[in-house]
Design a protein around this motif. Structure first.
Motif, PDB file in Angstrom:
ATOM      1  N   PRO A  64      -1.452  -2.882  -8.927  1.00 24.98           N
ATOM      2  CA  PRO A  64      -1.791  -3.042  -7.508  1.00 24.98           C
ATOM      3  C   PRO A  64      -2.800  -4.175  -7.262  1.00 24.98           C
ATOM      4  CG  PRO A  64      -1.748  -0.725  -8.073  1.00 24.98           C
ATOM      5  CD  PRO A  64      -1.607  -1.478  -9.365  1.00 24.98           C
ATOM      6  N   LYS A  65      -3.806  -4.273  -8.118  1.00 29.89           N
ATOM      7  CA  LYS A  65      -4.787  -5.355  -7.968  1.00 29.89           C
ATOM      8  C   LYS A  65      -4.110  -6.720  -8.072  1.00 29.89           C
ATOM      9  CE  LYS A  65      -8.643  -2.745 -10.064  1.00 29.89           C
ATOM     10  NZ  LYS A  65      -9.632  -2.777  -8.988  1.00 29.89           N
ATOM     11  N   TYR A  84       0.845  -1.210   0.000  1.00 31.50           N
ATOM     12  CA  TYR A  84       0.000   0.000   0.000  1.00 31.50           C
ATOM     13  C   TYR A  84       0.881   1.260   0.000  1.00 31.50           C
ATOM     14  CZ  TYR A  84      -3.741  -3.184   1.575  1.00 31.50           C
ATOM     15  OH  TYR A  84      -4.644  -4.212   1.700  1.00 31.50           O
ATOM     16  N   GLU A  98       1.363   4.082  -3.112  1.00 30.03           N
ATOM     17  CA  GLU A  98       1.093   5.507  -2.899  1.00 30.03           C
ATOM     18  C   GLU A  98       2.332   6.349  -3.210  1.00 30.03           C
ATOM     19  OE1 GLU A  98      -0.465   8.456   0.675  1.00 30.03           O
ATOM     20  OE2 GLU A  98      -0.675   6.289   0.889  1.00 30.03           O
ATOM     21  N   GLU A 156     -11.019  -1.979  -0.716  1.00 28.40           N
ATOM     22  CA  GLU A 156     -10.276  -0.760  -1.026  1.00 28.40           C
ATOM     23  C   GLU A 156      -9.563  -0.879  -2.377  1.00 28.40           C
ATOM     24  OE1 GLU A 156      -6.949   2.192   1.027  1.00 28.40           O
ATOM     25  OE2 GLU A 156      -7.477   0.301   1.998  1.00 28.40           O
ATOM     26  N   TYR A 157      -9.052  -2.080  -2.678  1.00 27.75           N
ATOM     27  CA  TYR A 157      -8.308  -2.286  -3.914  1.00 27.75           C
ATOM     28  C   TYR A 157      -9.012  -3.219  -4.905  1.00 27.75           C
ATOM     29  CZ  TYR A 157      -4.035   0.081  -2.392  1.00 27.75           C
ATOM     30  OH  TYR A 157      -3.124   1.034  -2.012  1.00 27.75           O
ATOM     31  N   LYS A 159      -2.507   4.284  -8.813  1.00 26.93           N
ATOM     32  CA  LYS A 159      -3.872   4.499  -8.337  1.00 26.93           C
ATOM     33  C   LYS A 159      -4.467   3.148  -7.967  1.00 26.93           C
ATOM     34  CE  LYS A 159      -4.761   8.641 -11.129  1.00 26.93           C
ATOM     35  NZ  LYS A 159      -3.406   8.774 -11.693  1.00 26.93           N
ATOM     36  N   LYS A 160      -5.441   3.159  -7.069  1.00 26.42           N
ATOM     37  CA  LYS A 160      -6.017   1.908  -6.573  1.00 26.42           C
ATOM     38  C   LYS A 160      -6.737   1.113  -7.664  1.00 26.42           C
ATOM     39  CE  LYS A 160      -6.408   3.575  -1.852  1.00 26.42           C
ATOM     40  NZ  LYS A 160      -7.281   3.976  -0.735  1.00 26.42           N
ATOM     41  N   LYS A 161      -7.179   1.798  -8.711  1.00 24.08           N
ATOM     42  CA  LYS A 161      -7.881   1.102  -9.798  1.00 24.08           C
ATOM     43  C   LYS A 161      -6.919   0.536 -10.842  1.00 24.08           C
ATOM     44  CE  LYS A 161      -8.552   5.324 -12.531  1.00 24.08           C
ATOM     45  NZ  LYS A 161      -9.536   6.234 -13.158  1.00 24.08           N
TER      46      LYS A 161
END
Length: 491
Positions: free
Chosen positions: A171-172, A156, A160, A457-458, A165-167
Protein backbone atom coordinates in the motif's frame (compact mmCIF):
# COMPACT_ATOMS: atom_id res chain seq x y z
CA UNK A 1 -5.82 27.60 13.55
CA UNK A 2 -4.70 30.82 15.21
CA UNK A 3 -1.10 29.58 15.38
CA UNK A 4 -1.23 28.70 11.69
CA UNK A 5 -2.53 32.16 10.77
CA UNK A 6 0.14 33.87 12.87
CA UNK A 7 2.81 31.67 11.34
CA UNK A 8 1.74 32.62 7.80
CA UNK A 9 1.91 36.32 8.75
CA UNK A 10 5.47 35.87 10.01
CA UNK A 11 6.53 34.01 6.86
CA UNK A 12 4.92 36.69 4.70
CA UNK A 13 6.85 39.46 6.50
CA UNK A 14 10.12 37.51 6.14
CA UNK A 15 9.49 36.95 2.42
CA UNK A 16 8.75 40.61 1.81
CA UNK A 17 11.84 41.60 3.82
CA UNK A 18 13.99 39.39 1.58
CA UNK A 19 12.49 41.02 -1.51
CA UNK A 20 13.28 44.50 -0.22
CA UNK A 21 16.68 43.83 1.41
CA UNK A 22 18.44 42.58 -1.71
CA UNK A 23 18.32 45.97 -3.40
CA UNK A 24 20.68 47.31 -0.70
CA UNK A 25 23.48 44.86 -1.48
CA UNK A 26 26.48 46.83 -2.84
CA UNK A 27 27.05 46.56 -6.59
CA UNK A 28 29.97 44.32 -7.47
CA UNK A 29 29.36 41.74 -4.75
CA UNK A 30 27.70 39.57 -7.42
CA UNK A 31 29.74 39.95 -10.66
CA UNK A 32 27.83 41.34 -13.67
CA UNK A 33 24.56 41.74 -11.72
CA UNK A 34 23.15 45.25 -12.15
CA UNK A 35 21.18 47.36 -9.70
CA UNK A 36 17.98 46.17 -11.42
CA UNK A 37 19.29 42.61 -11.21
CA UNK A 38 19.72 42.85 -7.43
CA UNK A 39 16.13 44.04 -7.06
CA UNK A 40 14.85 41.21 -9.26
CA UNK A 41 16.98 38.59 -7.46
CA UNK A 42 15.50 39.76 -4.16
CA UNK A 43 11.98 39.28 -5.50
CA UNK A 44 12.92 35.86 -6.89
CA UNK A 45 14.47 34.54 -3.65
CA UNK A 46 11.66 36.03 -1.55
CA UNK A 47 9.10 34.39 -3.85
CA UNK A 48 10.74 30.97 -3.50
CA UNK A 49 10.65 31.39 0.29
CA UNK A 50 6.96 32.35 0.21
CA UNK A 51 6.04 29.51 -2.16
CA UNK A 52 7.55 27.11 0.38
CA UNK A 53 5.87 28.58 3.47
CA UNK A 54 2.49 30.18 2.69
CA UNK A 55 -0.44 29.87 0.29
CA UNK A 56 1.05 29.78 -3.26
CA UNK A 57 -1.63 32.15 -4.61
CA UNK A 58 -0.71 34.86 -2.08
CA UNK A 59 3.01 34.24 -2.71
CA UNK A 60 2.54 34.54 -6.49
CA UNK A 61 0.50 37.74 -6.26
CA UNK A 62 3.07 39.23 -3.87
CA UNK A 63 5.79 38.38 -6.40
CA UNK A 64 3.98 40.14 -9.25
CA UNK A 65 3.23 43.13 -6.99
CA UNK A 66 6.87 43.51 -5.90
CA UNK A 67 8.17 43.28 -9.47
CA UNK A 68 6.12 46.37 -10.30
CA UNK A 69 8.20 48.23 -7.66
CA UNK A 70 11.57 47.38 -9.21
CA UNK A 71 13.41 49.59 -11.70
CA UNK A 72 13.01 46.93 -14.38
CA UNK A 73 10.05 48.68 -16.01
CA UNK A 74 6.90 50.63 -15.24
CA UNK A 75 4.17 48.87 -13.30
CA UNK A 76 1.84 48.93 -16.32
CA UNK A 77 4.49 47.29 -18.54
CA UNK A 78 5.19 44.63 -15.92
CA UNK A 79 1.48 43.80 -15.63
CA UNK A 80 1.15 43.77 -19.42
CA UNK A 81 4.13 41.39 -19.68
CA UNK A 82 2.54 39.21 -17.02
CA UNK A 83 -1.12 38.91 -17.97
CA UNK A 84 -0.68 39.83 -21.64
CA UNK A 85 1.84 37.04 -22.23
CA UNK A 86 0.42 34.72 -24.95
CA UNK A 87 1.47 31.64 -22.97
CA UNK A 88 -0.43 32.89 -19.90
CA UNK A 89 -3.56 33.57 -21.97
CA UNK A 90 -3.34 30.10 -23.52
CA UNK A 91 -2.80 28.60 -20.07
CA UNK A 92 -5.93 30.32 -18.74
CA UNK A 93 -8.23 28.79 -21.35
CA UNK A 94 -6.49 25.42 -21.21
CA UNK A 95 -7.12 25.24 -17.47
CA UNK A 96 -10.77 26.24 -17.96
CA UNK A 97 -11.12 23.47 -20.56
CA UNK A 98 -9.47 20.89 -18.27
CA UNK A 99 -11.48 22.09 -15.27
CA UNK A 100 -14.61 21.36 -17.27
CA UNK A 101 -13.58 17.69 -17.54
CA UNK A 102 -13.60 17.45 -13.75
CA UNK A 103 -16.82 19.43 -13.46
CA UNK A 104 -18.57 17.09 -15.90
CA UNK A 105 -17.06 14.05 -14.05
CA UNK A 106 -15.48 12.66 -17.23
CA UNK A 107 -12.40 11.91 -15.15
CA UNK A 108 -14.46 9.52 -12.99
CA UNK A 109 -15.66 7.56 -16.04
CA UNK A 110 -12.12 7.38 -17.45
CA UNK A 111 -10.76 6.13 -14.12
CA UNK A 112 -13.53 3.52 -13.80
CA UNK A 113 -12.83 2.21 -17.32
CA UNK A 114 -9.10 1.90 -16.56
CA UNK A 115 -9.59 0.03 -13.28
CA UNK A 116 -12.19 -2.47 -14.54
CA UNK A 117 -10.21 -4.33 -17.21
CA UNK A 118 -10.79 -8.08 -16.97
CA UNK A 119 -7.08 -8.90 -17.29
CA UNK A 120 -6.28 -7.61 -13.76
CA UNK A 121 -8.29 -10.28 -11.92
CA UNK A 122 -5.98 -12.42 -9.78
CA UNK A 123 -2.86 -10.83 -11.31
CA UNK A 124 -1.20 -8.48 -8.81
CA UNK A 125 1.51 -7.17 -11.11
CA UNK A 126 -0.86 -6.66 -14.04
CA UNK A 127 -3.07 -4.71 -11.62
CA UNK A 128 -0.05 -2.65 -10.52
CA UNK A 129 0.93 -1.89 -14.12
CA UNK A 130 -2.63 -0.96 -15.14
CA UNK A 131 -3.01 1.42 -12.20
CA UNK A 132 0.30 3.18 -12.88
CA UNK A 133 -0.22 3.25 -16.65
CA UNK A 134 -3.75 4.62 -16.15
CA UNK A 135 -2.37 7.32 -13.86
CA UNK A 136 0.28 8.21 -16.44
CA UNK A 137 -2.18 8.43 -19.35
CA UNK A 138 -4.63 10.55 -17.34
CA UNK A 139 -1.78 12.81 -16.22
CA UNK A 140 -0.71 13.32 -19.85
CA UNK A 141 -4.12 14.05 -21.33
CA UNK A 142 -6.08 15.53 -18.41
CA UNK A 143 -3.68 16.70 -15.70
CA UNK A 144 -1.54 15.29 -12.90
CA UNK A 145 -3.90 16.05 -10.01
CA UNK A 146 -6.91 14.17 -11.41
CA UNK A 147 -5.52 10.59 -11.27
CA UNK A 148 -4.12 11.11 -7.75
CA UNK A 149 -7.48 12.28 -6.42
CA UNK A 150 -9.29 9.49 -8.29
CA UNK A 151 -7.02 6.48 -7.76
CA UNK A 152 -5.99 7.01 -4.14
CA UNK A 153 -9.57 6.42 -2.87
CA UNK A 154 -9.93 3.44 -5.24
CA UNK A 155 -6.76 1.93 -3.77
CA UNK A 156 -7.88 2.58 -0.18
CA UNK A 157 -11.04 0.54 -0.82
CA UNK A 158 -9.13 -2.29 -2.51
CA UNK A 159 -6.55 -2.48 0.29
CA UNK A 160 -9.31 -2.76 2.87
CA UNK A 161 -11.29 -5.29 0.83
CA UNK A 162 -8.41 -7.73 0.19
CA UNK A 163 -6.93 -7.46 3.69
CA UNK A 164 -3.89 -5.21 3.41
CA UNK A 165 -2.87 -3.28 6.55
CA UNK A 166 -1.87 0.37 6.29
CA UNK A 167 1.66 -0.41 7.52
CA UNK A 168 2.23 -3.02 4.78
CA UNK A 169 4.82 -2.22 2.12
CA UNK A 170 2.61 -2.64 -0.97
CA UNK A 171 0.00 0.00 0.00
CA UNK A 172 2.80 2.46 0.81
CA UNK A 173 4.53 1.80 -2.51
CA UNK A 174 1.31 2.14 -4.53
CA UNK A 175 0.30 5.42 -2.85
CA UNK A 176 3.75 6.79 -3.70
CA UNK A 177 3.78 5.05 -7.09
CA UNK A 178 0.58 6.82 -8.19
CA UNK A 179 2.22 10.20 -7.52
CA UNK A 180 5.45 9.12 -9.26
CA UNK A 181 3.42 8.03 -12.33
CA UNK A 182 1.48 11.32 -12.31
CA UNK A 183 4.78 13.24 -12.14
CA UNK A 184 6.17 11.23 -15.07
CA UNK A 185 3.15 12.27 -17.14
CA UNK A 186 3.18 15.87 -15.88
CA UNK A 187 5.85 17.28 -18.30
CA UNK A 188 4.75 15.25 -21.35
CA UNK A 189 1.98 17.46 -22.84
CA UNK A 190 3.46 20.57 -24.52
CA UNK A 191 0.08 22.27 -24.35
CA UNK A 192 -0.50 22.20 -20.59
CA UNK A 193 0.72 23.86 -17.42
CA UNK A 194 4.47 23.81 -16.67
CA UNK A 195 5.49 22.06 -19.88
CA UNK A 196 3.76 24.77 -21.89
CA UNK A 197 5.36 27.50 -19.73
CA UNK A 198 8.89 26.12 -20.11
CA UNK A 199 8.57 25.56 -23.86
CA UNK A 200 7.18 29.10 -24.23
CA UNK A 201 10.07 30.48 -22.19
CA UNK A 202 12.60 28.61 -24.36
CA UNK A 203 11.08 29.91 -27.58
CA UNK A 204 11.25 33.45 -26.19
CA UNK A 205 14.88 33.01 -25.08
CA UNK A 206 15.94 31.89 -28.55
CA UNK A 207 15.43 35.46 -29.74
CA UNK A 208 18.35 36.48 -27.50
CA UNK A 209 20.61 33.84 -29.10
CA UNK A 210 20.65 34.62 -32.86
CA UNK A 211 23.38 32.01 -33.49
CA UNK A 212 20.95 29.33 -32.31
CA UNK A 213 17.81 30.88 -33.80
CA UNK A 214 19.04 30.15 -37.32
CA UNK A 215 20.15 26.61 -36.50
CA UNK A 216 18.10 23.88 -38.17
CA UNK A 217 16.02 21.99 -35.62
CA UNK A 218 16.53 24.48 -32.78
CA UNK A 219 12.81 25.22 -32.61
CA UNK A 220 11.05 22.43 -30.74
CA UNK A 221 7.73 21.43 -32.32
CA UNK A 222 4.94 20.34 -30.00
CA UNK A 223 4.65 17.00 -31.78
CA UNK A 224 8.38 16.16 -31.58
CA UNK A 225 8.48 17.10 -27.91
CA UNK A 226 5.34 15.07 -27.15
CA UNK A 227 6.50 11.94 -28.99
CA UNK A 228 9.92 11.97 -27.33
CA UNK A 229 8.63 12.57 -23.81
CA UNK A 230 5.64 10.22 -24.16
CA UNK A 231 7.81 7.27 -25.23
CA UNK A 232 10.31 7.99 -22.44
CA UNK A 233 7.42 8.26 -19.98
CA UNK A 234 6.06 4.85 -21.00
CA UNK A 235 9.50 3.35 -20.43
CA UNK A 236 9.71 4.96 -16.97
CA UNK A 237 6.29 3.54 -16.02
CA UNK A 238 7.52 0.03 -16.87
CA UNK A 239 10.69 0.72 -14.87
CA UNK A 240 8.60 1.95 -11.90
CA UNK A 241 6.70 -1.36 -11.81
CA UNK A 242 10.00 -3.28 -12.04
CA UNK A 243 11.45 -1.24 -9.16
CA UNK A 244 8.45 -2.10 -6.96
CA UNK A 245 8.57 -5.80 -7.93
CA UNK A 246 12.30 -6.54 -7.92
CA UNK A 247 13.90 -3.93 -5.66
CA UNK A 248 11.30 -3.35 -2.92
CA UNK A 249 9.66 -6.81 -3.28
CA UNK A 250 6.43 -6.26 -1.31
CA UNK A 251 4.04 -9.09 -0.48
CA UNK A 252 1.23 -8.91 -3.06
CA UNK A 253 -0.56 -12.19 -2.27
CA UNK A 254 -3.73 -10.44 -0.93
CA UNK A 255 -4.25 -8.91 -4.40
CA UNK A 256 -4.97 -12.35 -5.86
CA UNK A 257 -8.48 -11.95 -4.36
CA UNK A 258 -9.23 -8.86 -6.51
CA UNK A 259 -12.20 -9.02 -8.90
CA UNK A 260 -14.03 -6.68 -11.27
CA UNK A 261 -17.19 -6.98 -9.14
CA UNK A 262 -15.22 -5.55 -6.23
CA UNK A 263 -14.29 -2.48 -8.31
CA UNK A 264 -17.84 -2.00 -9.66
CA UNK A 265 -19.63 -1.96 -6.31
CA UNK A 266 -20.98 1.55 -6.99
CA UNK A 267 -21.97 1.59 -10.68
CA UNK A 268 -21.89 4.89 -12.53
CA UNK A 269 -24.98 6.17 -14.36
CA UNK A 270 -24.91 6.21 -18.19
CA UNK A 271 -22.99 9.13 -19.65
CA UNK A 272 -25.14 12.14 -20.53
CA UNK A 273 -25.11 13.77 -23.97
CA UNK A 274 -23.11 16.69 -22.53
CA UNK A 275 -20.46 14.32 -21.18
CA UNK A 276 -20.18 12.51 -24.53
CA UNK A 277 -19.81 15.81 -26.40
CA UNK A 278 -17.15 16.97 -23.94
CA UNK A 279 -15.27 13.69 -24.55
CA UNK A 280 -15.42 14.28 -28.31
CA UNK A 281 -14.08 17.82 -27.84
CA UNK A 282 -11.24 16.45 -25.70
CA UNK A 283 -10.19 14.25 -28.64
CA UNK A 284 -10.49 17.24 -31.01
CA UNK A 285 -8.40 19.36 -28.63
CA UNK A 286 -5.57 16.79 -28.44
CA UNK A 287 -5.63 16.43 -32.26
CA UNK A 288 -5.43 20.20 -32.79
CA UNK A 289 -2.57 20.64 -30.32
CA UNK A 290 -0.38 17.83 -31.68
CA UNK A 291 -1.06 16.71 -35.26
CA UNK A 292 -0.74 20.10 -37.10
CA UNK A 293 2.86 20.53 -35.90
CA UNK A 294 3.70 17.12 -37.40
CA UNK A 295 2.33 18.13 -40.83
CA UNK A 296 2.75 21.94 -40.93
CA UNK A 297 2.67 22.16 -44.73
CA UNK A 298 -0.81 20.68 -45.17
CA UNK A 299 -3.09 23.74 -45.77
CA UNK A 300 -5.73 23.22 -43.03
CA UNK A 301 -3.20 21.82 -40.56
CA UNK A 302 -0.88 24.73 -41.30
CA UNK A 303 -3.65 27.17 -40.31
CA UNK A 304 -4.31 25.22 -37.07
CA UNK A 305 -0.59 25.12 -36.29
CA UNK A 306 -0.20 28.87 -36.74
CA UNK A 307 -3.27 29.55 -34.59
CA UNK A 308 -2.78 26.90 -31.89
CA UNK A 309 -2.60 29.60 -29.19
CA UNK A 310 -6.25 30.57 -29.70
CA UNK A 311 -7.68 27.07 -30.18
CA UNK A 312 -8.36 26.50 -26.45
CA UNK A 313 -10.30 29.80 -26.46
CA UNK A 314 -12.35 28.71 -29.49
CA UNK A 315 -13.19 25.30 -28.00
CA UNK A 316 -14.09 26.89 -24.65
CA UNK A 317 -16.48 29.33 -26.37
CA UNK A 318 -18.19 26.54 -28.34
CA UNK A 319 -18.64 24.32 -25.27
CA UNK A 320 -20.03 27.25 -23.28
CA UNK A 321 -22.54 28.04 -26.03
CA UNK A 322 -23.73 24.43 -26.49
CA UNK A 323 -26.61 23.84 -24.07
CA UNK A 324 -28.82 20.83 -23.26
CA UNK A 325 -31.29 19.86 -20.54
CA UNK A 326 -28.56 19.80 -17.89
CA UNK A 327 -27.25 23.24 -18.85
CA UNK A 328 -24.23 24.34 -20.93
CA UNK A 329 -21.74 21.60 -21.81
CA UNK A 330 -19.06 23.76 -20.14
CA UNK A 331 -20.52 25.36 -17.02
CA UNK A 332 -18.13 28.30 -16.92
CA UNK A 333 -19.28 29.81 -13.63
CA UNK A 334 -19.06 26.47 -11.81
CA UNK A 335 -15.67 25.66 -13.31
CA UNK A 336 -14.19 29.03 -12.33
CA UNK A 337 -15.64 28.74 -8.83
CA UNK A 338 -14.90 25.07 -7.99
CA UNK A 339 -12.76 23.32 -10.58
CA UNK A 340 -10.25 25.94 -11.74
CA UNK A 341 -6.81 25.54 -10.09
CA UNK A 342 -6.23 29.19 -9.23
CA UNK A 343 -3.10 28.44 -7.17
CA UNK A 344 -1.51 26.63 -10.12
CA UNK A 345 -2.51 29.38 -12.55
CA UNK A 346 -1.02 32.22 -10.50
CA UNK A 347 2.08 30.18 -9.67
CA UNK A 348 2.70 29.52 -13.39
CA UNK A 349 1.88 33.13 -14.28
CA UNK A 350 4.29 34.62 -11.74
CA UNK A 351 6.97 32.04 -12.61
CA UNK A 352 6.71 32.89 -16.33
CA UNK A 353 7.04 36.59 -15.48
CA UNK A 354 9.97 35.95 -13.12
CA UNK A 355 11.69 33.77 -15.72
CA UNK A 356 11.47 36.43 -18.41
CA UNK A 357 12.64 39.20 -16.06
CA UNK A 358 15.49 37.17 -14.54
CA UNK A 359 16.90 36.31 -17.96
CA UNK A 360 16.57 39.85 -19.34
CA UNK A 361 19.91 41.36 -20.35
CA UNK A 362 19.27 44.44 -18.19
CA UNK A 363 19.56 42.41 -14.98
CA UNK A 364 22.97 40.86 -15.68
CA UNK A 365 21.85 37.67 -13.94
CA UNK A 366 22.43 35.45 -16.99
CA UNK A 367 25.94 36.90 -17.35
CA UNK A 368 26.52 36.22 -13.63
CA UNK A 369 25.41 32.60 -13.97
CA UNK A 370 27.57 32.13 -17.02
CA UNK A 371 30.60 33.60 -15.19
CA UNK A 372 30.03 31.21 -12.29
CA UNK A 373 29.14 28.11 -14.29
CA UNK A 374 31.32 28.48 -17.41
CA UNK A 375 34.49 27.27 -15.63
CA UNK A 376 32.54 24.19 -14.50
CA UNK A 377 31.17 23.41 -17.98
CA UNK A 378 34.25 24.50 -19.94
CA UNK A 379 35.65 21.67 -22.05
CA UNK A 380 32.75 19.32 -21.32
CA UNK A 381 31.38 17.20 -24.14
CA UNK A 382 27.69 17.59 -25.00
CA UNK A 383 26.91 14.29 -23.26
CA UNK A 384 28.74 15.21 -20.05
CA UNK A 385 27.19 18.69 -20.00
CA UNK A 386 23.70 17.19 -20.35
CA UNK A 387 24.32 14.74 -17.50
CA UNK A 388 25.64 17.45 -15.15
CA UNK A 389 22.80 19.83 -16.11
CA UNK A 390 20.13 17.20 -15.46
CA UNK A 391 21.73 16.26 -12.13
CA UNK A 392 21.69 19.95 -11.11
CA UNK A 393 18.05 20.15 -12.18
CA UNK A 394 17.09 17.15 -10.02
CA UNK A 395 18.86 18.51 -6.94
CA UNK A 396 17.55 22.07 -7.30
CA UNK A 397 13.96 21.08 -8.19
CA UNK A 398 13.73 19.24 -4.86
CA UNK A 399 14.79 22.40 -3.02
CA UNK A 400 12.44 24.88 -4.67
CA UNK A 401 9.93 25.31 -7.51
CA UNK A 402 10.71 23.15 -10.55
CA UNK A 403 9.23 25.63 -13.04
CA UNK A 404 11.56 28.43 -11.94
CA UNK A 405 14.57 26.08 -11.82
CA UNK A 406 13.80 25.05 -15.40
CA UNK A 407 13.63 28.69 -16.47
CA UNK A 408 16.93 29.55 -14.74
CA UNK A 409 18.80 26.60 -16.25
CA UNK A 410 17.55 27.20 -19.81
CA UNK A 411 19.77 30.24 -20.54
CA UNK A 412 22.73 28.34 -19.03
CA UNK A 413 22.09 25.51 -21.48
CA UNK A 414 21.67 27.93 -24.41
CA UNK A 415 24.94 29.72 -23.61
CA UNK A 416 26.78 26.39 -23.57
CA UNK A 417 25.17 25.42 -26.90
CA UNK A 418 26.29 28.71 -28.51
CA UNK A 419 29.89 28.18 -27.36
CA UNK A 420 29.87 24.49 -28.34
CA UNK A 421 27.96 25.04 -31.60
CA UNK A 422 25.41 22.31 -30.90
CA UNK A 423 21.63 22.09 -31.28
CA UNK A 424 19.92 23.04 -27.97
CA UNK A 425 16.60 21.27 -28.72
CA UNK A 426 17.51 17.80 -27.32
CA UNK A 427 19.11 19.26 -24.18
CA UNK A 428 16.16 21.59 -23.49
CA UNK A 429 13.65 18.77 -24.08
CA UNK A 430 15.46 16.53 -21.59
CA UNK A 431 15.82 19.42 -19.13
CA UNK A 432 12.07 20.20 -19.15
CA UNK A 433 11.16 16.51 -18.87
CA UNK A 434 13.61 15.81 -16.04
CA UNK A 435 13.16 18.95 -13.94
CA UNK A 436 9.38 18.46 -13.77
CA UNK A 437 9.14 14.69 -13.27
CA UNK A 438 11.78 14.51 -10.51
CA UNK A 439 10.11 16.95 -8.07
CA UNK A 440 9.14 14.20 -5.61
CA UNK A 441 11.65 13.92 -2.76
CA UNK A 442 10.81 16.85 -0.42
CA UNK A 443 7.60 18.66 0.58
CA UNK A 444 8.84 21.82 -1.16
CA UNK A 445 9.55 20.02 -4.44
CA UNK A 446 6.00 20.16 -5.84
CA UNK A 447 2.36 20.09 -4.71
CA UNK A 448 2.31 16.41 -5.72
CA UNK A 449 5.19 15.65 -3.35
CA UNK A 450 3.46 17.69 -0.63
CA UNK A 451 0.38 15.45 -1.04
CA UNK A 452 2.52 12.38 -0.28
CA UNK A 453 4.01 13.96 2.83
CA UNK A 454 0.52 15.00 3.91
CA UNK A 455 -0.89 11.46 3.61
CA UNK A 456 -0.13 10.50 7.22
CA UNK A 457 -2.76 7.75 7.18
CA UNK A 458 -0.54 5.52 5.02
CA UNK A 459 2.88 7.20 4.84
CA UNK A 460 5.47 8.54 7.23
CA UNK A 461 7.93 11.21 6.07
CA UNK A 462 10.64 8.56 6.21
CA UNK A 463 8.68 6.34 3.79
CA UNK A 464 8.38 9.16 1.27
CA UNK A 465 12.05 10.15 1.51
CA UNK A 466 13.22 6.53 1.19
CA UNK A 467 11.01 5.33 -1.64
CA UNK A 468 10.78 8.53 -3.73
CA UNK A 469 14.56 9.04 -3.69
CA UNK A 470 15.10 5.53 -5.10
CA UNK A 471 12.48 6.11 -7.82
CA UNK A 472 14.03 9.47 -8.84
CA UNK A 473 17.62 8.18 -8.87
CA UNK A 474 16.71 5.22 -11.08
CA UNK A 475 14.68 7.51 -13.37
CA UNK A 476 17.82 9.66 -13.71
CA UNK A 477 19.92 6.62 -14.68
CA UNK A 478 17.34 5.53 -17.29
CA UNK A 479 17.19 9.05 -18.76
CA UNK A 480 21.01 9.07 -19.09
CA UNK A 481 21.28 5.57 -20.59
CA UNK A 482 18.20 5.62 -22.85
CA UNK A 483 16.77 9.15 -22.86
CA UNK A 484 19.83 11.10 -24.05
CA UNK A 485 20.57 8.94 -27.12
CA UNK A 486 16.86 8.53 -27.92
CA UNK A 487 16.06 12.26 -27.81
CA UNK A 488 19.21 13.14 -29.78
CA UNK A 489 18.20 10.59 -32.41
CA UNK A 490 14.66 11.98 -32.52
CA UNK A 491 15.81 15.57 -33.04
Amino acid sequence: MKKKIKSSYIHFVIGMAIMIAFRFIPLGVLPNVTKVGLQVMGVFIGTIYLWSTIDPTVASLASIFMLTFTSFSTSSNVLMSCFGNPTVVQLLFLMIFMGGLTNRRLTVYIARWITTRKMIEGRPWVFTFVMLLGTYVMSVFIGAFAPIFLFWPVLYGIFEEVGFKKKDAYPKLMIIGIVIAALIGFPVPPYMSNGLALLGNYRGLLNNFPALMGMEGALISDASYFIGCFVLGLLLIVVTVLIIKFIFRPDVSPLKKISIEMLEKNPLPPMSLSQKIYGIFLCIFIFIMLVPSLLPNVPILSFLNQNSLVMPLVLTCILTLLEFEDGPVLKLNEVMGKDFAWATFFLCTSAILLGSVLTNEATGITAFLNAVLSPIFSGMSGMMFTIVLLLMAIILTNICNSLVIGMILQPVALTYCVNAGINPAPIITLLIFTVLLSAACTPAASPFAAMMFGNKEYLSSGDVYKYSTVFVLIEFVIIIIVGIPFINLLF
